[in-house]
Design an enzyme around this catalytic site. Structure first.
Site, short mmCIF file in Angstrom:
data_model
loop_
_atom_site.label_atom_id
_atom_site.label_comp_id
_atom_site.label_asym_id
_atom_site.label_seq_id
_atom_site.Cartn_x
_atom_site.Cartn_y
_atom_site.Cartn_z
N LYS A 114 0.83 -1.21 0.00
CA LYS A 114 0.00 0.00 0.00
C LYS A 114 0.86 1.26 0.00
O LYS A 114 0.47 2.29 -0.52
CB LYS A 114 -0.97 -0.01 1.18
CG LYS A 114 -1.97 -1.15 1.08
CD LYS A 114 -3.37 -0.79 1.48
CE LYS A 114 -4.29 -1.92 1.02
NZ LYS A 114 -5.66 -1.83 1.42
N LYS A 196 -3.31 -10.60 -6.96
CA LYS A 196 -4.62 -11.02 -6.44
C LYS A 196 -5.71 -10.11 -6.98
O LYS A 196 -5.48 -8.92 -7.24
CB LYS A 196 -4.61 -11.05 -4.91
CG LYS A 196 -4.72 -9.71 -4.23
CD LYS A 196 -5.22 -9.82 -2.78
CE LYS A 196 -5.57 -8.43 -2.30
NZ LYS A 196 -6.38 -8.30 -1.15
N LYS A 199 -10.42 -5.13 -5.29
CA LYS A 199 -11.43 -4.13 -5.62
C LYS A 199 -10.81 -2.77 -5.93
O LYS A 199 -11.44 -1.92 -6.52
CB LYS A 199 -12.47 -4.02 -4.50
CG LYS A 199 -11.93 -3.84 -3.09
CD LYS A 199 -13.11 -3.68 -2.14
CE LYS A 199 -13.08 -4.56 -0.91
NZ LYS A 199 -12.32 -4.01 0.21
P1 ATP Z 1 -8.15 -3.87 -1.24
O1 ATP Z 1 -7.79 -4.60 -2.48
O2 ATP Z 1 -8.87 -2.60 -1.47
O3 ATP Z 1 -7.01 -3.76 -0.28
P2 ATP Z 1 -9.49 -6.27 -0.65
O4 ATP Z 1 -10.22 -6.54 -1.91
O5 ATP Z 1 -8.26 -7.03 -0.32
O6 ATP Z 1 -9.21 -4.72 -0.52
P3 ATP Z 1 -10.53 -6.46 2.01
O7 ATP Z 1 -11.65 -5.73 2.57
O8 ATP Z 1 -9.18 -6.00 2.42
O9 ATP Z 1 -10.59 -6.45 0.45
O10 ATP Z 1 -10.67 -8.02 2.26
C1 ATP Z 1 -11.83 -8.66 2.68
C2 ATP Z 1 -11.62 -10.16 2.71
O11 ATP Z 1 -11.53 -10.66 1.38
C3 ATP Z 1 -10.34 -10.61 3.40
O12 ATP Z 1 -10.61 -11.77 4.16
C4 ATP Z 1 -9.41 -10.93 2.28
O13 ATP Z 1 -8.46 -11.90 2.65
C5 ATP Z 1 -10.38 -11.48 1.24
N1 ATP Z 1 -9.89 -11.30 -0.11
C6 ATP Z 1 -9.64 -10.13 -0.73
N2 ATP Z 1 -9.22 -10.32 -1.99
C7 ATP Z 1 -9.17 -11.69 -2.18
C8 ATP Z 1 -8.80 -12.53 -3.28
N3 ATP Z 1 -8.39 -12.01 -4.42
N4 ATP Z 1 -8.91 -13.86 -3.12
C9 ATP Z 1 -9.33 -14.38 -1.96
N5 ATP Z 1 -9.68 -13.64 -0.88
C10 ATP Z 1 -9.62 -12.32 -0.97
#
Ligand code: ATP
Ligand code: LTN
Length: 331
Positions: A114, A196, A199
């Site tokens: 980040k 990964k 969003k």
């Molecule tokens: P950002 O990408 O904005 O940092 P994020 O998409 O990682 O956010 P979070 O709110 O941080 O979303 O994560 C919510 C949950 O979703 C967490 O348990 C995280 O491990 C899971 N998660 C997020 N992205 C993935 C992915 N690509 N595959 C599997 N699990 C995911």
């Protein structure tokens, strides 16, 4: 108390939820509801570590709640609440931050990632983010935390802090276990399968949103990056296809080797168009329910108020214990 073991997890309202959030986290939460005492939080305090537009943040907070319920989280079984409604999260975070070493926070890979993305806004909250997350978890005597693979390191800190506090004072916190599924814990970006699915990715063709309409889903799957090998096979040499097979298998429950077999003599085109239908069929009812919840703000308010009340009772009790052991004067 119910005597059941406790589950805690949360998602940030920092953007629209993706298929990665669903398969890596929320979907796994649903099955835990009967056996455990579950707390599912919308972690809005975490989301402001990157700048948020206030009115979007308010809307997204309700959207995440609505999606929880649309995915099958039942407020009669689980406690659904908004993190900023329970101030104990911030209070415990302060105490724990005085027991966290800078070196521990410096090592966090999410912080490093980040930092690269937010060079203009290197705020202290981004650095202490994992301490707030530890507080979320430890306040509820949590036994297990269902998350995606990327959160493993943060959970280790929560475990270390629980141990550290227990050793310095006396047994106070339950030491939480991670609950990370073997397959699908890291869904990859459709345009760059080395990253990964996120969003906050720049290219919107890289992710599928839970609220994408069927045509958008079909378009994104069709455009997803594959390779020139042209064989539907689960292999590290074919990261794009490997990711699509994972999604297919997670959504249908079918074993990966059976899917491979069915598509041995077929090309990527057919596999992709079938996968798109699998995703559309799975997400359509979720999308419909989500829209219904979003149209009933009174009901949403009832749910988060009730959730706040239940969560606050537990959080207050834990914080009181912590303050007492720390040596703060009682009122
Ligand atoms: P950002 O990408 O904005 O940092 P994020 O998409 O990682 O956010 P979070 O709110 O941080 O979303 O994560 C919510 C949950 O979703 C967490 O348990 C995280 O491990 C899971 N998660 C997020 N992205 C993935 C992915 N690509 N595959 C599997 N699990 C995911
Ligand atoms: N950091 C998590 C979100 C989060 C969380 C939590 C997850 C904040 N507090 C407590 C589980 C338990 C993330 O997914 N980025």
């Amino acid at each position: 108390m119910s005597g059941k073991e406790v589950i805690f997890s949360g998602v940030q309202p920092s953007g629209d939820l993706t298929l990665g959030n669903y398969l890596g986290a929320i979907r796994n939460w649903v099955d835990l509801q009967d056996e455990y005492d579950c707390y599912y939080c919308v972690v809005d305090l975490h989301s402001i570590t990157v700048p948020q537009e206030p009115k979007d943040l308010r809307r997204r907070t309700l959207e995440v709640m609505s999606l929880y319920m649309a995915c099958g989280i039942d407020p009669k079984k689980s406690t659904i609440f908004i993190q900023s409604h329970v101030p104990e999260h911030v209070e415990l975070s302060w105490v724990l931050s005085t027991m966290t070493y800078l070196g521990e926070l410096n090592r966090m890979t999410q912080f490093k990632d980040k930092t690269k993305k937010n060079e203009k806004n290197l705020n202290a909250g981004l650095f202490t983010y994992p301490v707030l997350m530890a507080s979320d978890i430890l306040l509820y005597n949590t036994n297990a935390v269902p998350v995606g693979d990327d959160q493993k390191q943060h959970l280790e800190l929560a475990r270390d802090l629980a141990d550290r506090f227990n050793n310095r004072y006396s047994n106070t916190f339950q030491v939480p276990e991670p609950l990370i599924s073997k397959v699908g814990a890291r869904i990859m970006d459709l345009q760059d399968p080395e990253k990964k699915m996120s969003k906050s990715a720049e290219n919107e063709n890289g992710y599928i949103l839970l609220k994408d309409d069927p045509d958008t889903i079909r378009r994104k799957v069709k455009r997803s990056i594959t390779d020139s090998i042209n064989k539907v096979k689960y292999s590290d040499d074919q990261p794009g296809i490997k990711n699509l097979l994972t999604i297919y298998s997670k959504l249908t429950g079918e074993e990966i080797k059976d899917i491979e077999k069915r598509y041995t003599d077929k090309g990527y085109g057919e596999f992709k168009s079938d996968l798109a239908e699998v995703i559309v069929n799975h997400l359509s009812p979720i999308r419909e329910k989500y829209l219904e919840y979003m149209n009933d703000k009174d009901y949403l308010k009832e749910v988060y108020n009730e959730g706040c009340e239940k969560a606050s009772k537990v959080a207050r009790k834990t914080l009181r214990k912590v303050y007492k052991k720390t040596g703060f004067m009682a009122r």
